[in-house]
Design a protein around this motif. Structure first.
Motif, PDB file in Angstrom:
ATOM      1  N   UNK A 262      18.562  30.740  51.699  1.00 46.43           N
ATOM      2  CA  UNK A 262      17.502  30.975  50.713  1.00 46.43           C
ATOM      3  C   UNK A 262      17.780  30.178  49.446  1.00 46.43           C
ATOM      4  N   UNK A 263      19.038  30.168  48.984  1.00 47.63           N
ATOM      5  CA  UNK A 263      19.374  29.435  47.769  1.00 47.63           C
ATOM      6  C   UNK A 263      19.159  27.938  47.947  1.00 47.63           C
ATOM      7  N   UNK A 264      19.552  27.406  49.084  1.00 46.89           N
ATOM      8  CA  UNK A 264      19.344  25.981  49.346  1.00 46.89           C
ATOM      9  C   UNK A 264      17.863  25.643  49.365  1.00 46.89           C
ATOM     10  N   UNK A 265      17.060  26.550  49.915  1.00 50.54           N
ATOM     11  CA  UNK A 265      15.615  26.328  49.962  1.00 50.54           C
ATOM     12  C   UNK A 265      15.017  26.356  48.563  1.00 50.54           C
ATOM     13  N   UNK A 266      15.454  27.313  47.738  1.00 50.48           N
ATOM     14  CA  UNK A 266      14.968  27.392  46.351  1.00 50.48           C
ATOM     15  C   UNK A 266      15.351  26.129  45.571  1.00 50.48           C
ATOM     16  N   UNK A 267      16.590  25.671  45.745  1.00 51.51           N
ATOM     17  CA  UNK A 267      17.030  24.457  45.050  1.00 51.51           C
ATOM     18  C   UNK A 267      16.193  23.257  45.477  1.00 51.51           C
ATOM     19  N   UNK A 268      15.907  23.187  46.771  1.00 57.85           N
ATOM     20  CA  UNK A 268      15.130  22.066  47.296  1.00 57.85           C
ATOM     21  C   UNK A 268      13.704  22.086  46.746  1.00 57.85           C
ATOM     22  N   UNK A 269      13.081  23.256  46.733  1.00 60.13           N
ATOM     23  CA  UNK A 269      11.717  23.366  46.231  1.00 60.13           C
ATOM     24  C   UNK A 269      11.656  23.067  44.742  1.00 60.13           C
ATOM     25  N   UNK A 270      12.669  23.494  44.014  1.00 58.72           N
ATOM     26  CA  UNK A 270      12.727  23.214  42.581  1.00 58.72           C
ATOM     27  C   UNK A 270      12.859  21.706  42.332  1.00 58.72           C
ATOM     28  N   UNK A 283      12.169  21.700  67.411  1.00 54.11           N
ATOM     29  CA  UNK A 283      11.105  20.933  68.067  1.00 54.11           C
ATOM     30  C   UNK A 283       9.939  20.641  67.121  1.00 54.11           C
ATOM     31  N   UNK A 284      10.035  21.148  65.892  1.00 51.43           N
ATOM     32  CA  UNK A 284       8.977  20.909  64.926  1.00 51.43           C
ATOM     33  C   UNK A 284       7.880  21.945  64.927  1.00 51.43           C
ATOM     34  N   UNK A 285       8.011  22.980  65.768  1.00 51.05           N
ATOM     35  CA  UNK A 285       7.006  24.041  65.815  1.00 51.05           C
ATOM     36  C   UNK A 285       7.124  24.924  64.578  1.00 51.05           C
ATOM     37  N   UNK A 286       5.992  25.304  63.995  1.00 48.89           N
ATOM     38  CA  UNK A 286       5.987  26.113  62.783  1.00 48.89           C
ATOM     39  C   UNK A 286       6.359  27.556  63.112  1.00 48.89           C
ATOM     40  N   UNK A 287       7.390  28.065  62.450  1.00 48.96           N
ATOM     41  CA  UNK A 287       7.816  29.455  62.638  1.00 48.96           C
ATOM     42  C   UNK A 287       7.260  30.361  61.554  1.00 48.96           C
ATOM     43  N   UNK A 288       7.057  29.799  60.360  1.00 46.98           N
ATOM     44  CA  UNK A 288       6.568  30.614  59.259  1.00 46.98           C
ATOM     45  C   UNK A 288       6.518  29.794  57.992  1.00 46.98           C
ATOM     46  N   UNK A 289       6.225  30.469  56.873  1.00 46.69           N
ATOM     47  CA  UNK A 289       6.154  29.811  55.574  1.00 46.69           C
ATOM     48  C   UNK A 289       7.032  30.574  54.592  1.00 46.69           C
ATOM     49  N   UNK A 290       7.809  29.825  53.806  1.00 48.01           N
ATOM     50  CA  UNK A 290       8.638  30.418  52.762  1.00 48.01           C
ATOM     51  C   UNK A 290       8.074  30.008  51.411  1.00 48.01           C
ATOM     52  N   UNK A 291       7.884  30.979  50.533  1.00 47.18           N
ATOM     53  CA  UNK A 291       7.351  30.705  49.201  1.00 47.18           C
ATOM     54  C   UNK A 291       8.367  31.099  48.141  1.00 47.18           C
ATOM     55  N   UNK A 292       8.321  30.406  47.011  1.00 47.17           N
ATOM     56  CA  UNK A 292       9.232  30.704  45.908  1.00 47.17           C
ATOM     57  C   UNK A 292       9.048  32.143  45.443  1.00 47.17           C
ATOM     58  N   UNK A 293       7.779  32.565  45.314  1.00 36.21           N
ATOM     59  CA  UNK A 293       7.493  33.912  44.832  1.00 36.21           C
ATOM     60  C   UNK A 293       8.091  34.991  45.707  1.00 36.21           C
ATOM     61  N   UNK A 294       7.946  34.855  47.029  1.00 40.49           N
ATOM     62  CA  UNK A 294       8.456  35.869  47.944  1.00 40.49           C
ATOM     63  C   UNK A 294       9.987  35.877  47.969  1.00 40.49           C
ATOM     64  N   UNK A 295      10.585  34.683  47.960  1.00 33.46           N
ATOM     65  CA  UNK A 295      12.048  34.624  47.966  1.00 33.46           C
ATOM     66  C   UNK A 295      12.629  35.276  46.710  1.00 33.46           C
ATOM     67  N   UNK A 296      12.046  34.980  45.557  1.00 30.33           N
ATOM     68  CA  UNK A 296      12.556  35.556  44.311  1.00 30.33           C
ATOM     69  C   UNK A 296      12.361  37.072  44.283  1.00 30.33           C
TER      70      UNK A 296
END
Length: 381
Positions: A262-270, A283-296
């Motif tokens: 989660x921290x690596x994802x937040x740093x990347x999005x920032x 394989x590139x298939x979409x599993x879901x979506x991560x948002x800054x708001x939900x992670x925080x």
């Protein structure tokens, strides 16, 4: 509508416990698993559990079936009912077969569910469905299927359109599962060649009460591709309305693997100045979506740790459209959603040399993307 029901329950003194809809029925996080845990923790508590309650089909054997037989003067040629817990169709089929042996019993099960027989009918690429109250990913104890002559699989779009039609033309304030039953009943009547004078009973299992903000809404229907925009709106005068989403020329989005923290994802999005990112498998298939708001929010509430994988906080339900979706329809979606995932289908040979359809990400559209496109081209119109 759901929030109103929750407010009423709280006013009555109830404690609300929410469970994830994506949880498997036998997982501890499912509503059945949570209910079982609460029963063990709360003194003198009891689970009604209509999946195992023998009184469920008995009530329909003794009550509903007799009411139907009485109303039809004991003559029924076909009965059509959907299956959820299975109590209704199990009880009805047993009593009606006793009184009308030649009556054909037809079961209705949504695509994505596994209740239909034979099991080959349940093999589908569909893994979820919007119609509520019918179909499951397990066979309940009360669902006896030995007296059901034929099964039909229902799909969301036809189910909801039929429900809306029954509301509009017949004044029947019914739910989506009623549309499933009626749509399949029409198919069953045609297939069986029912003639004038023969009698078919269709069970409409639910009312509109719980779905006021769902399939009754044109926006809700169009966002899911169940209603063409032209069916609900007058032709728009905006020059961009009929253009497709490809006109936005979106950049290929950044993606992360589910094992990234989660921290690596937040740093990347920032670093990239993004608010959300798709989570994809190898394989590139979409599993879901991560948002800054939900992670925080999850971190602040101590529900997750920053070192946890991003898969623990990703949304599995999100809006996605294809390249031929109009900007008008996209605009409607962005009225209620912060972003929409743009995907396109690609045929690909797998490792087992089988051709399969793969869904690839084209881009992520936000309100800013649409607004920038409109304002940057307005001067040319």
């Amino acid at each position: 509508m759901v929030n109103n029901i929750v407010d009423v329950l709280r006013a009555l003194g109830a404690e609300i416990v929410r469970t994830p809809t994506s949880a498997s029925f036998d997982s501890p996080e499912s509503y059945l698993g949570v209910a079982k845990r609460l029963m063990e923790e709360i003194p003198n508590s009891h689970i009604l559990n209509q999946f195992k309650n023998a009184s469920n089909p008995i009530a329909h054997f003794d009550g509903t079936a007799e009411e139907i037989l009485d109303g039809c003067d004991g003559k029924i040629d076909m009965l059509v009912a959907s299956a959820g817990t299975g109590g209704t169709i199990a009880g009805l089929s047993r009593k009606i077969k006793m009184k009308c042996p030649s009556c054909k019993i037809v079961g209705v099960d949504p695509c994505g569910s596994i209740l239909a027989v034979p099991d080959s009918m349940n093999k589908s690429d569909v893994t979820s469905y919007e119609v509520e109250g019918i179909g499951f990913d397990f066979i309940s104890t009360v669902l006896t299927r030995d007296l059901i002559d034929k099964w039909y699989k229902s799909v969301d779009r036809e189910s909801f359109l039929m429900s809306r039609r029954m509301i509009r033309e017949e004044g029947l304030l019914c739910g989506g599962s009623s549309g499933s039953a009626m749509y399949c009943a029409i198919q069953a009547a045609k297939d069986a060649g029912l003639k004038k004078g023969q009698r078919m009973v269709v069970i409409l299992p639910d009312s509109i009460r719980n779905y006021m903000s769902k399939f009754l809404s044109d926006d809700w229907m169009s966002q899911r591709g169940f209603l063409e925009l032209e069916q609900q709106l007058e032709p728009a005068k905006e020059w961009w309305w009929q253009l497709n989403v490809g006109a936005l020329k979106l950049l290929a989005p950044l993606t992360v693997m589910p094992s990234v923290s989660i921290q690596e994802t937040l740093d990347l999005l920032n670093k990239e100045s993004f608010d959300q990112v798709p989570v994809v498998d190898e394989r590139g298939q979409v599993l879901g979506m991560a948002t800054v708001g939900n992670m925080m929010a999850q971190i602040v509430k101590n529900k997750v740790k920053q070192s946890d994988p991003v898969s623990k906080v990703m949304y599995k339900q999100f809006k996605q459209v294809h390249m031929d979706t109009s900007l008008g329809q996209l605009s409607r979606m962005l009225d209620t959603d912060h972003f929409v995932l743009i995907v396109h289908n690609q045929r690909q040979y797998g490792f087992d040399v089988k051709l399969e359809n793969k869904q690839m990400i084209f881009g992520i559209a936000t309100r800013i993307d649409l607004l920038n496109f409109i304002t940057s081209h307005d001067t040319d119109q």
